[in-house]
Scaffold this active site. Structure first.
Site, short mmCIF file in Angstrom:
data_model
loop_
_atom_site.label_atom_id
_atom_site.label_comp_id
_atom_site.label_asym_id
_atom_site.label_seq_id
_atom_site.Cartn_x
_atom_site.Cartn_y
_atom_site.Cartn_z
N GLU A 229 1.18 -1.27 0.00
CA GLU A 229 0.05 0.26 -0.29
C GLU A 229 1.17 1.38 -0.02
OE1 GLU A 229 -2.94 2.60 2.69
OE2 GLU A 229 -2.56 1.26 3.27
N CYS A 263 -3.75 7.59 4.91
CA CYS A 263 -3.56 7.08 3.56
C CYS A 263 -4.46 7.50 2.81
CB CYS A 263 -3.09 6.02 3.71
SG CYS A 263 -2.13 4.79 4.43
#
Length: 459
Positions: A229, A263
């Site tokens: 990620e 994020c």
């Protein structure tokens, strides 16, 4: 070896330092994890779930010290507490679905054949965790990995190195064996050497695109699976039929919460021309209600960024955009705590376009650019004009419209009328430079297990 220092963004002092393991000590830790894995996997699923949940419960008991340490390490105001809501919800959900998800899929069970698909633990899972949501991002992989029967080696970001220690302490005190879950401090060279040597059966990395590329290079030729990620530049799109006040409140919170260090934080917003002026006016008013200050001050709603060099990246992006014709709408004088270092005033930019870094490169700070669009087609084209694809937030009154637009957006998650949220029942995943793989949901268990087929015949 040279100690790794944790510089607190609160006051710039060295808050903690740790000496990384030598290569020999790191290899020994990985070997202990491998030796312990078969025994851990041999325990009943119920036993593993109970121990994992006990570890999280013990972590909850550490709330006061954890919240204080988080403020010192990465600057989040203590008024927001820790990350316990998400930690507990994700642990509970993954525990609830474990038996069903990991159960064998029986194809046939007759007098002649027994055929089924089972899921088997990969072995040793290596988690390289980031600093921005240091507990949540670790839990996403730690919980399903341990429940599925893997052992785990955790390397936390240097900015939040105490988080790994607290997690290990909590789980060990709850009864998880020390070799089953190890927290380690490693430098980059040792990390790469271990991956190249196939010390791990799965590597989960959350961090920068450059860091992800380094992980892929280290794993090249080893066939070690990776979960990555990486960066994000998540868009919000406000259609003409959107609830304006709700859109402003959610999107601006998504852009500014945690000093923009999320994020899936909102980094760019596209607003239909009929709502654009009103949206911008309300967004400016919303941001001006924030208070930048010391995270231990109960009135602070915005703390420092985790490191002054991160704040400098955002300052540079803003300055470049303004030099190229963007207009900054927030007066830094409204945020006197801005010290030119880690404490950074929030900012809204208009008159922006995709030639500017602030609209194309990850900012990861309290800044957002807002652009006017004429229709869905223009918004979709702009949302897709990005190297990243983690989440996209669409604001409309109609499910079908949101789904139709979402089907055309290159992203991992499509939100309608919400943003900056992670649902443990849905897979957390991305595309393009945001990375590959997925965590949480039933697919989160698939990431840390492998299929194994059984074709048994009676003769």
């Amino acid at each position: 070896m040279k100690p790794i220092q944790l510089i607190s963004p609160v006051d710039g002092r060295v808050y903690a330092e740790r000496t990384p393991l030598t290569l020999e000590a790191a290899q020994a830790a990985a070997a202990r994890a491998r030796a312990a894995q078969k025994g851990w996997a041999a325990r009943s699923l119920e036993d593993r779930i109970a121990l994992v949940k006990a570890g999280v419960a013990r972590l909850n008991e550490m709330k006061d010290v954890v919240v204080e340490e988080l403020a010192w390490q990465m600057g989040r105001p203590t008024r927001f507490g820790g990350e316990y809501g998400g930690v507990n919800a994700r642990t509970d959900y993954m525990s609830e679905i474990a038996a069903k998800t990991l159960a064998p899929l029986v194809i046939e069970d007759s007098d002649s054949f027994r055929r089924y698909l089972a899921r088997e633990a990969l072995g040793v899972v290596f988690i390289v965790a980031p600093w921005n949501y240091p507990y949540l991002t670790t839990i996403n992989t730690l919980v399903p990995a341990l429940i599925a029967g893997n052992t785990v080696v955790l390397k936390h970001a240097s900015q939040t190195m105490l988080v790994g220690e607290r997690l290990a302490q909590a789980f060990h005190e709850a009864g998880v064996p020390a070799d089953v879950f190890q927290n380690v401090v490693l430098d980059h060279a040792t990390t790469e050497t271990l991956i190249k040597a196939r010390a791990f059966n799965f590597v989960n990395f959350t961090g920068s695109v450059g860091g992800g590329a380094a992980m892929e290079r280290a794993a090249a030729g080893t066939f070690t699976p990776l979960g990555l990620e990486l960066g994000g530049k998540d868009p919000g799109y406000v259609r003409a039929d959107a609830n304006l006040d709700a859109a402003v409140d959610t999107l601006m919170d998504g852009a500014m919460f945690n000093a923009g260090q999320c994020c899936c934080g909102i980094e760019r917003i596209y607003v239909h021309e009929s709502l654009y002026d009103a949206f911008v006016e309300k967004a400016v008013a919303w941001v001006n209600t924030l208070k930048l200050g010391n995270p231990f001050d109960a009135s602070s709603t915005l703390g420092p960024m985790a490191n002054k060099r991160f704040a400098q990246v955002v300052r540079d992006q803003i300055a470049e955009a303004v030099a190229q014709g963007a207009k900054a709408l927030i007066d830094p004088a409204n945020f006197p705590a801005d010290d030119g270092g880690a404490y950074l005033a929030p900012q809204i930019l208009v008159n922006v376009d995709h030639s500017m870094r602030v609209m194309m490169e990850e900012s990861f700070g309290p800044v957002v650019g807002i652009m006017k669009v004429k229709d869905d087609e223009e918004a979709i084209a702009l949302m897709n004009d990005s190297p990243y694809g983690l989440t996209a937030s669409v604001w409309t009154q109609d499910y079908d419209t949101a789904a139709a637009i979402g089907a055309r957006i290159e992203t991992g998650t499509v939100f309608m009328n919400r943003a900056d949220y992670l649902d443990p029942a849905l897979c957390w995943t991305g595309c393009k430079d945001t990375g590959r793989g997925g965590s949480l949901s039933y697919l989160g268990f698939h990431s840390v297990t492998r299929p194994k087929s059984y074709h048994l015949k009676k003769v």
